[in-house]
Design a protein around this motif. Structure first.
Motif, short mmCIF file in Angstrom:
data_model
loop_
_atom_site.label_atom_id
_atom_site.label_comp_id
_atom_site.label_asym_id
_atom_site.label_seq_id
_atom_site.Cartn_x
_atom_site.Cartn_y
_atom_site.Cartn_z
N ALA A 60 69.23 18.52 0.07
CA ALA A 60 69.81 20.02 0.61
C ALA A 60 70.44 20.31 -0.27
CB ALA A 60 70.37 19.36 2.02
N ALA A 61 71.57 19.48 -1.19
CA ALA A 61 72.25 19.69 -2.43
C ALA A 61 71.16 20.21 -3.42
CB ALA A 61 73.46 18.43 -3.32
N TRP A 62 70.11 20.09 -3.45
CA TRP A 62 69.19 20.87 -4.87
C TRP A 62 68.79 22.28 -4.01
CZ3 TRP A 62 63.94 21.84 -4.56
CH2 TRP A 62 62.89 22.17 -5.89
N LEU A 63 67.96 21.71 -2.90
CA LEU A 63 67.65 23.64 -2.23
C LEU A 63 68.59 24.83 -2.74
CD1 LEU A 63 65.54 21.97 0.52
CD2 LEU A 63 64.96 22.92 -1.54
N LYS A 64 69.67 24.02 -2.28
CA LYS A 64 71.24 25.06 -2.64
C LYS A 64 70.78 25.75 -3.39
CE LYS A 64 74.81 23.52 0.97
NZ LYS A 64 75.86 22.88 0.81
N LEU B 287 61.91 12.17 25.33
CA LEU B 287 63.35 11.86 24.58
C LEU B 287 62.46 11.62 23.08
CD1 LEU B 287 66.16 11.17 25.15
CD2 LEU B 287 65.47 8.66 25.01
N THR B 288 63.00 12.59 22.63
CA THR B 288 63.41 12.70 21.36
C THR B 288 64.26 13.14 20.52
OG1 THR B 288 61.34 14.11 19.54
CG2 THR B 288 62.98 15.33 21.64
N TYR B 289 64.62 12.55 18.86
CA TYR B 289 65.44 13.30 18.48
C TYR B 289 65.16 14.98 17.64
CZ TYR B 289 65.81 8.43 16.21
OH TYR B 289 66.38 7.09 16.58
N ALA B 290 66.26 15.03 17.77
CA ALA B 290 66.35 16.97 16.78
C ALA B 290 66.62 16.85 15.38
CB ALA B 290 67.55 18.01 17.53
N TRP B 291 65.30 16.32 14.68
CA TRP B 291 65.31 16.17 13.25
C TRP B 291 64.65 16.19 12.67
CZ3 TRP B 291 66.57 10.20 11.27
CH2 TRP B 291 66.91 10.11 10.24
N ASP B 292 64.49 17.24 12.07
CA ASP B 292 63.46 18.72 11.38
C ASP B 292 63.40 18.63 10.15
OD1 ASP B 292 61.26 19.94 13.39
OD2 ASP B 292 63.69 20.35 14.41
N ARG B 293 62.87 18.55 9.22
CA ARG B 293 62.45 18.93 7.79
C ARG B 293 63.43 20.09 7.36
NH1 ARG B 293 60.02 14.14 6.32
NH2 ARG B 293 58.39 14.01 7.27
N LEU B 294 64.00 19.77 6.53
CA LEU B 294 64.92 20.35 6.12
C LEU B 294 63.98 21.96 5.50
CD1 LEU B 294 65.96 18.51 2.51
CD2 LEU B 294 67.37 19.06 4.47
N ASN C 152 56.27 24.92 -5.39
CA ASN C 152 57.12 25.27 -6.81
C ASN C 152 58.43 26.36 -5.70
OD1 ASN C 152 59.17 22.99 -7.42
ND2 ASN C 152 59.14 24.72 -9.93
N LEU C 153 58.10 26.31 -4.16
CA LEU C 153 58.67 27.48 -3.51
C LEU C 153 59.42 27.29 -2.28
CD1 LEU C 153 54.85 29.16 -2.91
CD2 LEU C 153 56.54 29.79 -3.95
N ASN C 154 60.87 27.66 -1.68
CA ASN C 154 61.34 27.36 -1.17
C ASN C 154 60.91 27.07 0.32
OD1 ASN C 154 63.70 27.38 0.92
ND2 ASN C 154 64.89 27.60 -0.77
N GLY C 155 61.09 25.86 0.93
CA GLY C 155 60.55 26.05 2.00
C GLY C 155 60.97 26.81 2.97
N SER C 156 61.94 27.00 3.21
CA SER C 156 61.83 28.35 4.07
C SER C 156 60.54 29.91 4.05
CB SER C 156 63.24 29.44 4.40
OG SER C 156 63.11 30.15 2.85
#
Length: 365
Positions: free
Chosen positions: A287-291, A34-41, A332-336
């Protein structure tokens, strides 16, 4: 025989649950995790935990609980590692829905216990931040753990609280955890890591990655997260301890405060009051900053040059290892781009890959 494991913080705790299930119980039993679906951004750009309405293809386990099978898919822009975990690990992953607060999670647990009649119920936390009071300056993510702790304390069934890898999440100092982490019940080995070894090649969890690395014998100091927290990799890293559930609740101020909450907003309000923040607020801001930071293709030579500089500075701080998330942030790279970066580094300098960590070379190498 079915065993129920509650992954206290979601994310890497769910991966560790599969490893510890095999280590403690062997292959003859099946696990419902039983777990959250809560992953890093970098996986899920939407702040906070996902609920059932953020997926297609979920399967009903009980009226309030849904399973996430391999065929399930998060609805864009949401992301989730759970369908892939279900595909690769073979356990049943059930979704914690935190929208109705601790009351809702307690109801889900009660239904699962009635439905499964599990042989055991374990609440698992990697790192030990579930034992935080709430005012520690190094504490970063108390909310998810507090919700599961509060819910498990109200279930009409015995629940065993397990802390694996004390201190490996970088949130509570190891010295503080030594006195409260309870008796040792198992020390993980390289053989114990085998069931999740393929998952560690892609899953972004830093704490569970360090848990596996220490079980494989890696020792030193690992720098993690965007803040570059130094985490000691010691012989205590691969240990699993049993903690008294009631003592943990007595210690955890946030968990006590949210026992009767009926929605996630209430939980956040208590977190802001007790801890001074809500980690979901942090995710909202990031998340707002990453946009505004669109990913650009990796420049191999530029990346390796930046890596050399980062490693030189890390060595001066006494760092021996780091995570790929930390490198991604430090460069300083995008997380994706984390997975692309990981492949580039492993292909370019395979001798530095201490799976699943990156080893900082010495000046003589």
């Amino acid at each position: 025989m079915t065993r129920l494991i509650v992954a206290a913080g979601g994310g890497g705790d769910a991966v560790a649950a599969a490893m510890i299930h095999a280590a403690l119980y062997g292959d003859e039993d099946q696990a419902v995790i039983l777990t959250y679906a809560w992953d890093r951004l970098l996986v899920d750009p939407v702040p906070g935990p996902r609920g059932p309405d953020n997926f297609t293809g979920l399967l009903p386990l009980t009226p309030a609980v849904r399973a996430v099978p391999a065929e399930a898919r998060p609805i864009a822009p949401a992301g989730s590692t759970l369908p892939r975990l279900a595909a690769e690990l073979g356990h049943t992953f059930a979704l914690i829905d935190a929208r109705d607060g601790v009351e809702g999670v307690t109801r889900q647990l009660d239904e699962l216990v009635d439905h499964l009649s599990p042989a055991s119920i374990d609440l698992l936390d990697v790192g030990g931040d579930i034992l935080a009071r709430g005012d520690e300056p190094t504490l970063k993510s108390p909310l998810a753990d507090a919700v599961t702790l509060a819910a498990c304390c109200q279930v009409n069934a015995p629940v065993r609280l397990l802390v694996a890898g004390p201190g490996l999440d970088g949130e509570l100092p190891l010295d503080e955890l030594r006195g409260i982490s309870g008796p040792l019940i198992h020390t993980l080995t390289a053989k114990d890591v085998e069931p999740i070894s393929s998952v560690l090649e892609w899953h972004p969890s830093e704490a569970t990655g360090m848990l596996a690395a220490t079980a494989r014998g890696v020792r030193g100091t690992c720098e993690m997260r965007d803040a570059g927290l130094p985490v000691p990799l010691t012989d205590e890293g691969p240990t699993v301890h049993e903690v008294d559930l009631d003592e943990a609740l007595t210690r955890n101020q946030l968990a006590r405060a949210i026992l009767t909450t009926a929605n996630l907003d209430e939980v956040e309000a208590h977190s802001r009051e007790i801890c001074g923040y809500s980690e979901i607020d942090y995710e909202r801001n990031k998340a707002a900053w990453l946009k505004d930071q669109p990913p650009a293709p990796l420049d191999r030579e530029a990346v390796l040059s930046q890596l050399d500089q980062f490693e030189a500075e890390a060595r001066s701080r006494g760092v021996t290892h780091t995570t790929f998330r930390r490198i991604t942030e430090a460069l300083n790279l995008n997380g994706s781009l984390r997975e692309d970066l990981r492949q580039l580094l492993i292909n370019s300098r395979p001798q530095q890959y201490d799976a699943p960590l990156w080893r900082i070379t010495t000046t003589t190498e």
